[in-house]
Design a protein around this motif. Sequence first.
Motif, PDB file in Angstrom:
ATOM      1  N   PRO A 114     -29.961   0.897 -18.238  1.00  0.00           N
ATOM      2  CA  PRO A 114     -31.305   1.200 -17.738  1.00  0.00           C
ATOM      3  C   PRO A 114     -31.950  -0.020 -17.089  1.00  0.00           C
ATOM      4  O   PRO A 114     -31.862  -1.142 -17.613  1.00  0.00           O
ATOM      5  N   VAL A 115     -32.587   0.206 -15.954  1.00  0.00           N
ATOM      6  CA  VAL A 115     -33.218  -0.892 -15.211  1.00  0.00           C
ATOM      7  C   VAL A 115     -34.275  -1.587 -16.063  1.00  0.00           C
ATOM      8  O   VAL A 115     -34.329  -2.825 -16.130  1.00  0.00           O
ATOM      9  N   LYS A 116     -35.130  -0.816 -16.714  1.00  0.00           N
ATOM     10  CA  LYS A 116     -36.215  -1.400 -17.502  1.00  0.00           C
ATOM     11  C   LYS A 116     -35.670  -2.234 -18.660  1.00  0.00           C
ATOM     12  O   LYS A 116     -36.220  -3.288 -18.992  1.00  0.00           O
ATOM     13  N   GLU A 117     -34.574  -1.776 -19.239  1.00  0.00           N
ATOM     14  CA  GLU A 117     -33.964  -2.522 -20.341  1.00  0.00           C
ATOM     15  C   GLU A 117     -33.452  -3.869 -19.858  1.00  0.00           C
ATOM     16  O   GLU A 117     -33.639  -4.903 -20.512  1.00  0.00           O
ATOM     17  N   VAL A 118     -32.816  -3.875 -18.682  1.00  0.00           N
ATOM     18  CA  VAL A 118     -32.278  -5.116 -18.124  1.00  0.00           C
ATOM     19  C   VAL A 118     -33.406  -6.076 -17.738  1.00  0.00           C
ATOM     20  O   VAL A 118     -33.360  -7.272 -18.052  1.00  0.00           O
ATOM     21  N   LEU A 119     -34.426  -5.543 -17.077  1.00  0.00           N
ATOM     22  CA  LEU A 119     -35.522  -6.403 -16.619  1.00  0.00           C
ATOM     23  C   LEU A 119     -36.319  -6.976 -17.787  1.00  0.00           C
ATOM     24  O   LEU A 119     -36.831  -8.092 -17.708  1.00  0.00           O
ATOM     25  N   LYS A 120     -36.399  -6.213 -18.855  1.00  0.00           N
ATOM     26  CA  LYS A 120     -37.104  -6.703 -20.042  1.00  0.00           C
ATOM     27  C   LYS A 120     -36.321  -7.832 -20.700  1.00  0.00           C
ATOM     28  O   LYS A 120     -36.899  -8.849 -21.117  1.00  0.00           O
TER      29      LYS A 120
END
Length: 257
Positions: A217-223
């Motif tokens: 997930p993009v949000k997981e990576v960016l976090k």
Amino acid sequence: MPSLLLKRPLAVIDLETTGTNVATDRIIEIAIIKVFPDKSTQSKVKRINPGMPIPAGSTAIHGIKDEDVKDAPTFKQAANELKMFLENCDLAGYNSNRFDIPLLVEEFLRTGMEFDVSKRRFVDVQRIFHLMEKRTLAAAYKFYCDKQLENAHSAEADALATYEILEAQLGRYEHLQQDIDGLADFTKEEDYIDFARRIVMQGGQEVFNFGKYKGRPVKEVLKAEPQYYDWMMKADFPLNTKQKLSEIYHNMMLKKL
């Protein structure tokens, strides 16, 4: 013979370009065949100065040389005219979902002009053809229309042939819906966020579709790794990809407030 049912105009698009990289190549000719619900048509063919040399390999395909476009307008100069011509149109083409529409959107983004495609439906005639017959544009024209494609890689000839093929496909395949919504759903591939398909929807969330974080997930990576956002924004990704990544990132930041 069944015929296309239109609720609003359909713009059949074909581009000739400096190359095939959406992030770095440029349009040098655009042809638009605009089909109205009553089946009347308008066409617009425009040469564009790409602001960069046209590679010899590209000229060998479409025959357009640097001197042919040296006095043509840049895309920025032509953008408003093209945007107005495409107003309220759904979009169609041959391999248009993967190339023509993404590159057109990219060119508008480079000018800073908003070209909203969120409410438009896309119909990719190549996708119908490949799902049904697995062939090329010239072969499709011969197969469906029993005609030889003259002036191949002339944007106008290719766009006209594409529209003829679409009409012929409706006559051949009885189960194909004749409206744009049905055709757009039929030709749609994966549920992607950006045109380059670097980010796709899986299980209701945005997921990276490339590189070391593919499937995450993009949000997981960016976090976990916010510097990945900075790297992508500075790297050679299409502007449309960066735009969508920024929207996801900014939504994350707003939720933290």
